[in-house]
Structures are given as C-alpha cells and as structure tokens.
Scaffold this motif. Structure first.
Motif, PDB file in Angstrom:
ATOM      1  N   SER A 672      48.389  41.259  36.509  1.00 17.25           N
ATOM      2  CA  SER A 672      46.660  40.410  37.079  1.00 17.25           C
ATOM      3  C   SER A 672      45.785  39.241  36.515  1.00 17.25           C
ATOM      4  O   SER A 672      44.945  38.091  37.344  1.00 17.25           O
ATOM      5  CB  SER A 672      45.881  41.633  37.537  1.00 17.25           C
ATOM      6  N   PRO A 673      45.379  39.570  35.443  1.00 12.63           N
ATOM      7  CA  PRO A 673      44.283  38.211  34.551  1.00 12.63           C
ATOM      8  C   PRO A 673      45.409  36.953  34.866  1.00 12.63           C
ATOM      9  O   PRO A 673      44.582  35.782  35.455  1.00 12.63           O
ATOM     10  CB  PRO A 673      44.536  38.882  33.349  1.00 12.63           C
ATOM     11  N   LEU A 674      46.569  36.429  34.335  1.00 17.75           N
ATOM     12  CA  LEU A 674      47.105  35.190  34.981  1.00 17.75           C
ATOM     13  C   LEU A 674      47.211  35.485  36.143  1.00 17.75           C
ATOM     14  O   LEU A 674      47.428  33.956  36.755  1.00 17.75           O
ATOM     15  CB  LEU A 674      48.876  35.486  34.139  1.00 17.75           C
ATOM     16  N   SER A 675      47.135  35.960  37.703  1.00 18.73           N
ATOM     17  CA  SER A 675      47.407  36.129  38.637  1.00 18.73           C
ATOM     18  C   SER A 675      46.768  35.855  38.574  1.00 18.73           C
ATOM     19  O   SER A 675      46.082  34.556  40.048  1.00 18.73           O
ATOM     20  CB  SER A 675      47.617  37.421  39.316  1.00 18.73           C
ATOM     21  N   HIS A 676      44.479  35.933  38.315  1.00 18.90           N
ATOM     22  CA  HIS A 676      43.353  35.622  39.216  1.00 18.90           C
ATOM     23  C   HIS A 676      43.666  34.294  38.876  1.00 18.90           C
ATOM     24  O   HIS A 676      42.848  32.917  39.315  1.00 18.90           O
ATOM     25  CB  HIS A 676      42.405  36.154  38.213  1.00 18.90           C
ATOM     26  N   VAL A 720      35.850  49.815  27.575  1.00 21.97           N
ATOM     27  CA  VAL A 720      36.547  49.078  29.001  1.00 21.97           C
ATOM     28  C   VAL A 720      36.810  47.826  28.167  1.00 21.97           C
ATOM     29  O   VAL A 720      36.932  46.681  27.526  1.00 21.97           O
ATOM     30  CB  VAL A 720      34.338  48.316  28.592  1.00 21.97           C
ATOM     31  N   ARG A 721      37.064  47.278  29.763  1.00 19.33           N
ATOM     32  CA  ARG A 721      38.511  46.234  29.115  1.00 19.33           C
ATOM     33  C   ARG A 721      37.633  44.785  30.444  1.00 19.33           C
ATOM     34  O   ARG A 721      38.130  45.408  31.630  1.00 19.33           O
ATOM     35  CB  ARG A 721      39.853  46.198  29.824  1.00 19.33           C
ATOM     36  N   ILE A 722      37.842  44.206  30.767  1.00 18.92           N
ATOM     37  CA  ILE A 722      37.395  42.544  30.863  1.00 18.92           C
ATOM     38  C   ILE A 722      39.766  41.689  31.560  1.00 18.92           C
ATOM     39  O   ILE A 722      40.016  41.176  30.508  1.00 18.92           O
ATOM     40  CB  ILE A 722      36.962  42.229  31.271  1.00 18.92           C
ATOM     41  N   MET A 723      39.581  42.794  32.312  1.00 16.82           N
ATOM     42  CA  MET A 723      40.862  42.454  31.870  1.00 16.82           C
ATOM     43  C   MET A 723      41.859  40.830  32.986  1.00 16.82           C
ATOM     44  O   MET A 723      41.896  39.984  32.482  1.00 16.82           O
ATOM     45  CB  MET A 723      42.074  42.627  33.508  1.00 16.82           C
ATOM     46  N   GLY A 738      29.994  34.988  38.395  1.00 20.78           N
ATOM     47  CA  GLY A 738      31.397  35.196  39.214  1.00 20.78           C
ATOM     48  C   GLY A 738      32.936  36.758  39.447  1.00 20.78           C
ATOM     49  O   GLY A 738      31.662  37.717  39.362  1.00 20.78           O
ATOM     50  N   SER A 739      33.687  36.934  39.723  1.00 14.32           N
ATOM     51  CA  SER A 739      34.902  38.146  40.320  1.00 14.32           C
ATOM     52  C   SER A 739      35.550  38.009  38.769  1.00 14.32           C
ATOM     53  O   SER A 739      35.862  37.219  37.747  1.00 14.32           O
ATOM     54  CB  SER A 739      35.454  38.237  41.084  1.00 14.32           C
ATOM     55  N   TYR A 740      35.078  39.372  38.492  1.00 19.93           N
ATOM     56  CA  TYR A 740      35.817  40.501  37.303  1.00 19.93           C
ATOM     57  C   TYR A 740      36.557  41.233  37.232  1.00 19.93           C
ATOM     58  O   TYR A 740      36.308  41.763  37.963  1.00 19.93           O
ATOM     59  CB  TYR A 740      34.959  40.071  36.144  1.00 19.93           C
ATOM     60  N   ASP A 741      38.202  41.243  36.807  1.00 15.10           N
ATOM     61  CA  ASP A 741      38.900  42.683  36.689  1.00 15.10           C
ATOM     62  C   ASP A 741      37.812  43.588  35.722  1.00 15.10           C
ATOM     63  O   ASP A 741      38.514  42.685  34.643  1.00 15.10           O
ATOM     64  CB  ASP A 741      40.334  41.851  36.700  1.00 15.10           C
ATOM     65  N   ILE A 742      37.550  44.293  35.683  1.00 21.11           N
ATOM     66  CA  ILE A 742      36.742  45.572  35.097  1.00 21.11           C
ATOM     67  C   ILE A 742      37.441  46.762  35.372  1.00 21.11           C
ATOM     68  O   ILE A 742      37.783  47.256  36.350  1.00 21.11           O
ATOM     69  CB  ILE A 742      35.706  45.788  35.485  1.00 21.11           C
ATOM     70  N   GLN A 743      37.720  47.881  33.866  1.00 24.83           N
ATOM     71  CA  GLN A 743      38.998  48.768  34.130  1.00 24.83           C
ATOM     72  C   GLN A 743      38.210  49.531  32.612  1.00 24.83           C
ATOM     73  O   GLN A 743      37.484  49.142  31.454  1.00 24.83           O
ATOM     74  CB  GLN A 743      40.067  47.885  33.141  1.00 24.83           C
ATOM     75  N   VAL A 744      37.919  50.808  33.264  1.00 23.74           N
ATOM     76  CA  VAL A 744      37.072  51.737  32.418  1.00 23.74           C
ATOM     77  C   VAL A 744      38.030  52.657  31.831  1.00 23.74           C
ATOM     78  O   VAL A 744      38.297  53.000  32.876  1.00 23.74           O
ATOM     79  CB  VAL A 744      36.108  51.931  33.049  1.00 23.74           C
ATOM     80  N   TYR A 752      40.143  53.474  35.631  1.00 23.76           N
ATOM     81  CA  TYR A 752      39.038  53.098  36.853  1.00 23.76           C
ATOM     82  C   TYR A 752      39.328  51.627  36.702  1.00 23.76           C
ATOM     83  O   TYR A 752      39.505  51.068  35.568  1.00 23.76           O
ATOM     84  CB  TYR A 752      37.388  53.214  36.815  1.00 23.76           C
ATOM     85  N   ARG A 753      39.358  50.670  38.059  1.00 26.17           N
ATOM     86  CA  ARG A 753      39.798  49.547  37.715  1.00 26.17           C
ATOM     87  C   ARG A 753      39.711  48.738  39.326  1.00 26.17           C
ATOM     88  O   ARG A 753      40.745  49.144  40.040  1.00 26.17           O
ATOM     89  CB  ARG A 753      41.373  49.134  37.143  1.00 26.17           C
ATOM     90  N   ARG A 754      38.921  48.022  39.085  1.00 28.70           N
ATOM     91  CA  ARG A 754      38.423  47.570  40.339  1.00 28.70           C
ATOM     92  C   ARG A 754      38.014  46.618  40.088  1.00 28.70           C
ATOM     93  O   ARG A 754      36.750  45.705  38.486  1.00 28.70           O
ATOM     94  CB  ARG A 754      37.301  48.236  41.110  1.00 28.70           C
TER      95      ARG A 754
END
Length: 772
Positions: A672-676, A720-723, A738-744, A752-754
């Motif tokens: 996902s991070p690389l995809s973004h 918390v991780r920002i993917m 901007g948009s961030y992929d956040i995982q808790v 949780y990931r969104r």
C-alpha cells in the motif's frame, strides 16, 4: 563440442524467480476477483489494485524476456546480474506505464458516448446483481454464498457480459428506477453500521474540536470580563509611574542644587575678588586726574570677570547680579540726614535741599548694595538664575520650582511621559489626555484589551484553519459553514446540508442515509436517462462513463491474461526444473515435434478447464450466461468470447490459492505505501501536464502547507503507524497536508486502517478500536 547451454546458476536463478513471481501474480489475480466481484470498487481500492497489478506484470514481463538474453551476457555471474538488472530497469517502466497508456489510448479515450453510456448501464446492473437486488431468470446465482470463488468470478465478469448485449437498455427501460433504487438502498443499508461508525468517529473528533473551541471562548470571555481589573492594574501603573517620576524629579532637584553648590564654591571667590578689585580701583584712583587709570583698572577687572563667569556654563551674568541688596527705611534716611547736618554744621542739609530742589534724590537712598564671600549666597543666586532654571527644565522637562506631588502629578510633562510609556505597551491614549481624564483612560484600556483578545482568538483560529467567532453554542458550532465544509470533506457523498454530528441512529438514517439513497438514485437515473451527448468528451458524465467502461472491460481482460500467465508459468516450471537437472548437451534442431511440444502445454491449459471443469453458470446451454457469451462473440470475436468462458471455468480453481498466499505473506497489504507513491508519480505524469501555471502553483501551495497530527484511542496501549511515509509516528508529528494511510493497533483489539485527509493546522484524530 561447444554447447549453447547457459550457466547453471542462471537457469537456477530464473527458476527461483519464476516460482516466486507466481505468488504476487496469484495474489493480484485473487484480489482482482474479490474486489470487482463485489461491485464497482472504491476509487482508492481500484487505484491500489491497478498499480499493484501493473507493477507485478512489469516484473513478469522482465522475467519472460530474461529467458532470451544471449549466453555471452550471462556467462559470468557479475555480468549476468548487471544484464538482468539493466533489463528490469528498462522493461519495468515500459510495461508499468505502457499498460495504462495502451488501455487509455486504445480502449478508453477513443470510446464513443454510446459505449460509455452503455458501460454505465452494465456497471449499474452488475453492482445490483452483486448486491442481490435483481434476479436474472435462469441464472443459477447463489446469493447466499456470495463470497464463493465461482460467484465472485462470475460477478467480476458479468459487467463485460452485459456490455456485449446491445439490446440491454431497451430490456430494462421499464425497471430502471426500481432496480437502481433497490440497489442503492440495499448498498446503503448493508453499509449502515460502517457509515454510522464513521459518523460516530466524526462526532468524537468534532467534540474534541468543540472542547478546544469552547476552552478558547472561555478564555476570551474571561479576558473581556476582567477588563475593569485590567484597568485597575493599568491605573496602578499610572500611580507607580507618577511616584517613580516624582522621586526622580526630587533626585534631579538635589543634583541641581549640588551643581549650584559646586559652582558657588568655584566661582564665588572669583566674584568676590572682582568686587574687591573694583572697590580698590575706585579708592586708588579717586582723583579726577586719575580717571583714565581708574577706567583701565575697571576694564582689566571686568575682562577677568567675563572670562571666569562664562566658564560657569550659564552665559554672561552682569556683576551686579551677585550683589546683596538691602532696603533702606525712611527712618534711617532721616536719621542719617540729621546726623550729617549736625556734623557739617548744616552744610550737608543745605546741599541736600538744593539737590531735592533741582530733581535729585538729595542723598536719600532706598537700596543698599554690598558684596560677600559667603558661598551660600552664591549658591542661592546660581539657583535663582533663569539660565540655571532652563538647564534644569531641558534635562527633566519640568520647572525647578515644583515643590509638591500634586503640582508634579498635574503637570503636562507628566501626562506626556505617561502617554509615551503606555504607547510603548500598546495602550494608545489621546494626545491631549491628562491625568484627570480617568474615563478616557478606562476606554483606552478597554480598546486595548479587546483588541488583544480578538487578536489572540484570530491567531488560535488560524492555527486550526478556521475563522469562527467566539461563543458559538454546540449546535451553532456544528452548523457553521466552515465546520459544515469540514464535515462535508470528511463524509464525502454522504454529506447533507446542515448535518448534525450528534444524531442517533434513527435520526442518522432519516436525515442522512435516506436522503442519500434518494440523491444517489436520482444521480444514477440522471445518468441513465441523459442524452448520449453528456457522455461525450467534455460532457457532464464523460469521466464517469470512462470509469464505468474501465470497470466492465478491463477486469475480464486483466483476469484472463493474469490467469493464463499463472497457468502457463506454473506449467513450465517442471520443464525448467528438468532442464536444470539434466540439460541438453547441444542446441536441438528445430522440428515439427519440437513445435508441437512447445504448443502442447498452452493448448492443454486452454482446453482442459473448459472441457473438464464444471461451472454452474455455463452448464445449461440455454442459460443467460451462454446467451451473453454469444453476444460477446457477435459484438467482438470468438477469441474474446472463449477467453471469458475459459476464465469462468479456470478462475475459481486459482482464486483460493491467491487468497491463501495473501493471508500468509500479506504482500498486497504491505504494498500500500509503495502503491500510493507510484500512484502519485503516475498522476503527475498524466494529469498535471494539463494544469495551468496558476493551478499548479495553487497545488504546490497546498502541498507545501503543514499539519500537526495527534492520534488518540480508547485502547490503553495502542500503536500508530502511518503506512505511506517513512518517518515513525509520534504525537504532534509535522506532515504536509494530504492523504495518509493510518493504522492503529492494540493488543486484544481489531486493527484499524483507513486513509485520512489532513488539512493544514493542528489535527487530532480519535480512533475507537473494537475488541476482537
């Protein structure tokens, strides 16, 4: 004999890489079926899938071409690795960007408005079927087992099948709105818990923001409520300044007296000596014949006096200024006249009478002048001199003669100094303000404190990217246009005007979900009933039509090719392994048998699934699926029709394997991070070329803005991780907007990931985790 066999290490490397390649390719294949089979995917999910698939296929093509590298290029290990890396660096970008370019330029961009509109029909019906809101007579569709591989494969291909039937729009004309309304309603109700959970999270976030806002309002109100106290404090400064000034004035007076004393000590004897010399000159040269000598004597004494007195710093002072003046009474004058008359035998009296008769003073004086060597006398005379007073006033701004605090307090200089003092502190008093104008002073303090409170309020609001007025109630806060705008950004399509964040489930359904069902139904119907012209380039629904076209024709193509490559690669692995174990000693000669051997395995892969793998959707020759396949053959060609039929039979076999790979390796999720990142590069290559300079600058300005993120959760020990970024999360981390992929995540809770859109300023997210 020289052989054409490549080194063992090279063949082993390609075997290993081909085997490993099957894993991400199978995962892509499974994710494609699972995602598209449940209806039109979310834009972000589709983007992730597309980027992942193109990236994997770039690797697959590079591995395929690596088989054809000449032996000299791989004869040695170092040269072989460099050749392989160079091949990947050349082939991967071409495949990654070329796929999108070919699809867009050959299928999507040249499409007609009719094709786009028809694709919209097909996508809508596929989604409706995926949601089990329509029934197709004769179709063995197991809606109770929607997640089965066979069902998902069928639904993923169904959009393409529908697209092949040119008469579809006429057949559903009467039932369009009922189908769409049922689909939209079921989709909304199915996702109700998710929507309400997101809405509840919005409530938590908004409550936190309002608490901070209310705290700021309270501080603002407290500041205004304490204006009278602040005015008292400022007035105490007035009194303090006056008292301090009075003390400094008294010190200045003492210092000035000391200066006068010093001058008296220094110049008093010289002044006294001057008068003595003048008297000596008068006594020594009292004869009329010595008048010139007397004058010269005077001149020398006057010259020395001028030289000395100018050094005192007060300018030239007449010598008579220093004499002691005494009043002579009439009694003393009368007594002196009688005494002199007696002593002179009446001569003095006669002369006195004669002087009076001709207008003289008759020897009668009202003043007596004398000089002294007393320093106190000279100190007083220095202090009394106007120039000495002006010197004091120049130094202090005050006259030397102020002798009490009340006079000092009301003096204009005091008021002037107070105005300057408070101006330096931001308190502006009128130029004509005096100490007696207390009401004017209080009004100035009120203006200053109010301005400070407003400035601080605006600053705090600016840090949050807002410009709200203070003291809004909770309801007013929610309904404020700026807050509504943020809620709209947060809720997306679900937003309704004047939405409240504190509605219960019933109110949420009534005020949000049901209006959205009607709105979305109307939107679908507007598209389905609109003229073809609106789907043409530049039309209202052009982009939507293109996206629908992508969703109905690309999945069958991608799925078929991916599945075929997997099967082909998998079938070639035994041969590669055999060649690795027992390679041929020389290059075989070409023959029909050799060609047959090479074609046999692909042929078996294409034939066996269709002939020997059962499929509930095609087993009945009169089924709607077979009908649609015939339409595909009529509208395109038999090859495409067979590819879809083959996929329907073969895909359900491979789908579970791809899911297992992902479950074990988690490659798709970790991508996902690389995809973004790749999507951002992809967007820049294709979208920003058409931006104007002003739009590009605005985009750069937005990207350069900063946000500070703090994440809170109901779990005690959460991580918390920002993917999609490298830096590790910490509370208050500074990020670009901007948009961030956040995982808790937390022990005992579901992860949780969104994706979250973060605006400029301080942002606080409250993520409530659910227990496992």
């Amino acid at each position: 004999m020289k052989t054409n066999i490549k080194p063992f290490w090279w063949r082993a490397l390609l075997l290993i890489l081909a085997t490993l390649y099957l894993i991400p390719e199978a995962i892509f294949n499974a994710q494609l079926v699972s995602l598209v089979g449940l209806g039109t995917p979310d834009a972000k999910d589709l983007e992730h899938l597309e980027i992942y698939g193109r990236a994997v296929s770039g690797v697959g093509v590079a591995l395929l071409l690596a088989d054809f590298l000449p032996k000299p290029m791989v004869a040695k290990f170092g040269r072989g690795i460099i050749s392989f890396v160079a091949l990947v660096c050349l082939v991967w970008p071409v495949v990654f960007y070329g796929q999108k370019y070919l699809i867009e330029k050959t299928l999507i961009e040249p499409s007609t408005a009719e094709q786009r509109q028809f694709a919209t029909y097909s996508a809508a019906l596929r989604d409706a079927l995926a949601m089990n809101t329509i029934k197709v007579n004769g179709l063995d569709y197991d809606s109770a087992n929607l997640q089965s591989s066979e069902n998902l494969t069928f639904l993923a291909l169904f959009g393409g099948l529908l697209y092949s039937d040119a008469a579809l729009s006429d057949n559903i004309e009467q039932d369009k709105r009922r189908i769409i309304a049922a689909f939209v309603q079921k989709k909304a109700y199915q996702d109700f818990d998710k929507h309400y959970q997101d809405y509840s999270q919005l409530y938590d976030e908004l409550v936190q923001k309002y608490k901070a806002y209310a705290k700021g309002s309270k501080q603002y109100n407290h500041t205004l409520a304490t204006i009278n106290e602040r005015e008292q404090g400022y007035w105490q400064q007035v009194e303090q300044e006056i008292n301090d000034g009075w003390g400094q004035y008294q010190k200045a007076q003492k210092a000035h007296i000391a200066k006068a004393s010093a001058r008296a000590q220094k110049y008093g004897p010289k002044i006294y000596d001057y008068h003595k010399r003048i008297n000596k000159c008068s006594d020594r040269y009292d004869k009329s014949s010595e008048r010139d000598r007397k004058n010269r004597c005077y001149e020398r004494a006057n010259a020395d006096y001028r030289s000395d007195i100018l050094k005192a710093g007060l300018g030239y002072i007449e010598p008579d200024y220093w004499l002691i003046v005494e009043d002579i009474s009439m009694t003393e004058n009368t007594a002196n006249s009688i005494l002199m008359g007696v002593l002179t035998g009446g001569v003095y009296t006669a002369l006195q009478a004669a002087s009076l008769a001709v207008g003289g003073d008759g020897g009668i004086k009202d003043k007596r002048y004398k000089y002294t060597d007393d320093p106190d006398h000279y100190q007083v005379r220095f202090l009394q001199h106007p120039n000495f007073h002006r010197m004091f006033e120049k130094e202090t701004g005050y006259p030397f003669t102020i002798d009490n605090l009340m006079v000092f307090r009301s003096h204009e200089t005091t008021a002037k100094k107070l105005r300057a003092h408070f101006k330096s502190k931001g308190l502006n008093l009128p130029d004509n303000w005096t100490i007696a104008q207390r009401a004017t002073f209080a009004a100035a303090v009120h203006t200053k404190v109010t301005a400070q409170a407003n400035a601080k309020w605006r600053q705090e609001m600016a840090q949050r990217g807002l410009s709200l007025e203070p003291n809004l109630s909770w309801v007013q806060f929610q309904l404020h246009p700026q807050i509504q705008s943020r809620i709209a950004d947060r809720m997306g399509d679900l937003y309704v005007k004047n939405i409240r964040a504190d509605w219960n489930k019933k109110s949420f359904k009534e005020h949000v979900l049901d209006p959205n069902i009607a709105k979305r139904t109307d939107k679908y119907m507007a598209m389905l009933n609109s003229s073809e012209g609106k789907f043409a380039d530049g039309g209202e629904f052009a982009q939507y039509g293109k996206q629908a076209l992508r969703s109905v024709i690309i999945p069958p193509i991608s799925m078929s090719l991916s599945l075929f490559l997997i099967c082909l690669t998998f079938s070639k692995l035994p041969l590669k392994l055999w060649q690795l174990i027992k390679p041929q000693e020389q290059k075989p000669r070409f023959s029909a048998l050799t060609l047959l051997q090479k074609l046999l395995m692909p042929a078996l892969i294409l034939i066996i699934p269709v002939m020997f793998v059962a499929n509930s959707f095609t087993k009945d020759t009169q089924s709607p699926v077979n009908y649609f396949l015939e339409k595909v053959e009529e509208s395109s060609n038999p090859v495409f029709s067979f590819a879809i039929r083959w996929t329907l039979h073969a895909q359900p076999l491979l789908h579970p394997l791809g899911l297992k790979f992902e479950e074990y390796f988690n490659i798709y999720q970790r991508f996902s991070p690389l995809s973004h990142t790749l999507a951002s590069i992809d967007i820049l290559r294709h979208d920003t070329a058409n931006l104007s300079a002003e739009q590009q600058q605005k985009r750069n300005d937005v990207m350069s803005q900063k946000t500070k993120l703090t994440v809170q959760s109901n779990a005690a020990d959460f991580t918390v991780r920002i993917m999609n970024i490298g830096p590790k999360y910490q509370p208050g981390i500074s990020l670009k907007t901007g948009s961030y992929d956040i995982q808790v995540s937390a022990p005992g809770y579901k992860t949780y990931r969104r994706w979250h859109q973060l605006d400029a300023g301080e942002q606080q997210l409250t993520i409530n985790l659910t227990r496992q």
